[in-house]
Design an enzyme around this catalytic site. Structure first.
Site, short mmCIF file in Angstrom:
data_model
loop_
_atom_site.label_atom_id
_atom_site.label_comp_id
_atom_site.label_asym_id
_atom_site.label_seq_id
_atom_site.Cartn_x
_atom_site.Cartn_y
_atom_site.Cartn_z
N ASP A 56 30.35 -20.78 2.27
CA ASP A 56 31.49 -21.70 2.22
C ASP A 56 32.83 -20.97 1.99
OD1 ASP A 56 29.62 -23.70 2.44
OD2 ASP A 56 29.77 -24.39 0.37
N LYS A 88 35.96 -28.94 -2.57
CA LYS A 88 35.71 -29.53 -1.24
C LYS A 88 34.60 -30.57 -1.33
CE LYS A 88 31.55 -27.41 -0.46
NZ LYS A 88 30.26 -28.14 -0.40
O1 C5P Z 1 25.68 -18.49 1.32
P1 C5P Z 1 25.36 -18.99 -0.04
O2 C5P Z 1 25.22 -17.87 -1.04
O3 C5P Z 1 26.26 -20.08 -0.51
O4 C5P Z 1 23.93 -19.67 0.06
C1 C5P Z 1 23.11 -19.95 -1.05
C2 C5P Z 1 21.69 -20.24 -0.56
O5 C5P Z 1 21.71 -21.46 0.22
C3 C5P Z 1 21.15 -19.19 0.39
O6 C5P Z 1 20.45 -18.21 -0.33
C4 C5P Z 1 20.23 -19.99 1.28
O7 C5P Z 1 18.98 -20.21 0.64
C5 C5P Z 1 20.90 -21.34 1.37
N1 C5P Z 1 21.74 -21.52 2.57
C6 C5P Z 1 21.14 -21.65 3.82
N2 C5P Z 1 21.91 -21.84 4.94
C7 C5P Z 1 23.25 -21.94 4.85
C8 C5P Z 1 23.88 -21.83 3.59
C9 C5P Z 1 23.10 -21.61 2.47
O8 C5P Z 1 19.91 -21.58 3.92
N3 C5P Z 1 23.97 -22.15 5.95
#
Ligand code: C5P
Length: 304
Positions: free
Chosen positions: A149, A18
């Site tokens: 995601d 994506k």
């Molecule tokens: O959800 P995911 O594991 O992909 O997120 C990785 C990191 O990115 C999280 O630990 C957080 O620090 C940050 N993040 C965030 N807000 C989001 C998505 C991700 O702060 N909406």
């Protein structure tokens, strides 16, 4: 696909990458995550996942990298596919034993959603392999528990995502947009990019409505003009060279360019395939790898 005993012998899934055509950080949340307003767009660059039932009761997971990719493979614990299996088991699945092989073509930790797509692919593939009659809302919930995601990746295509990424609205968009991806084999951790964003002065950015209109109208130049990513500033602050790489895409005649997700991939929009290949030729020295891709309507696809 089912055999006489009702259990598939093998499932192969393809999961596409994506891009974020638009990403605005709306605010921070008490749980440390950030509220987003982002427009995802699927592109035809894919990993393949092969799921083979075994009778060991365990999980065997291995990966091979596309020969052009460098870097470390995610370890089993870090791999989001393992978390998909755990999520399904928590929701009642019994794992009789599974062997998973992933062929990685999507660069890892690049802002292209490769790991999230793999997780979504594993959720879809395993629920088929194990004949689970799983409610789509429950699947969406498991996806969200794996990563921000992953719910988008269950569908793919073009979609507006709000909150952490779980509130999804499919958007009309041109069937084919040509892109040039500029890949850098330099890790940029998502959490570090968000932390850098936290330390920056807020900007009063416009919302995603103009991009939604441009996508609906199929106006490629307007889409290119409206590319926007709030995290770009944060990524540039951690790696200033990246700003020059984006500029190189524009200098090569791209209609517009941006960082996708938390980077470090820079992508640009071209008029057509020939234009994309011309841009790719001009910027190839500035990136570790340059790939020409076009839009793709789905993230997860069963290939046999
Ligand atoms: O959800 P995911 O594991 O992909 O997120 C990785 C990191 O990115 C999280 O630990 C957080 O620090 C940050 N993040 C965030 N807000 C989001 C998505 C991700 O702060 N909406």
């Amino acid at each position: 696909m089912s055999s006489v005993i009702g259990i598939d012998s093998r499932v192969r899934i393809r999961t596409n990458a994506k891009l974020n055509l638009f990403l605005r950080v709306v605010g921070t949340r008490p749980d440390g995550y950030h509220e987003l307003e982002t427009i995802f767009h699927g592109v035809g660059l894919a990993d393949d996942i092969e799921l083979l039932p075994t009778s060991t009761g365990g999980i065997e997971l291995d990966m091979t990298l596309d020969p052009d990719l460098v870097g470390d493979l995610p370890t089993a614990e870090e791999n989001l596919v393992s978390r998909s299996i755990e999520g399904l088991v928590r929701s009642g699945a019994i794992n009789p034993g599974i062997k998973i092989h992933i062929t990685k073509r999507i660069p890892i930790a690049a802002g292209l959603g490769g790991g999230s797509g793999n997780a979504a692919g594993a959720l879809v593939g395993l629920s088929q392999l194990w004949n689970m009659d799983i409610d789509p809302l429950a699947l969406h919930g498991i996806a969200m528990s794996i990563g921000s995601d992953v719910p988008y990746c269950l569908g793919g295509g073009t979609a507006l995502a709000m909150r952490r990424g779980e509130e999804l609205t499919p958007l009309p968009a041109p069937a084919t947009i040509w892109f040039v991806l500029g890949i850098s084999f330099r890790p940029l951790l998502t959490r570090d990019v968000y932390a850098a964003w936290d330390g920056m002065d807020p900007v009063d950015d416009a919302g995603s409505a103009p991009m939604t209109f441009a996508l609906g109208a199929g106006d490629i130049q307007e889409i290119a003009d409206l590319l926007h990513n709030d995290l770009e500033r944060a990524a540039f602050s951690l790696w200033p060279e990246l700003a020059g790489k984006k500029q190189a895409m524009l200098d090569a005649g791209a209609l517009g360019a941006a960082v996708t997700g938390s980077g470090p991939t820079v992508f640009s929009i071209a008029r057509d395939e020939a234009h994309a290949r011309a841009i790719a030729g001009q910027v190839k020295e500035r990136f570790d790898r340059v790939i020409v891709v076009s839009s793709h309507p789905r993230c997860v696809e069963r290939i046999d």
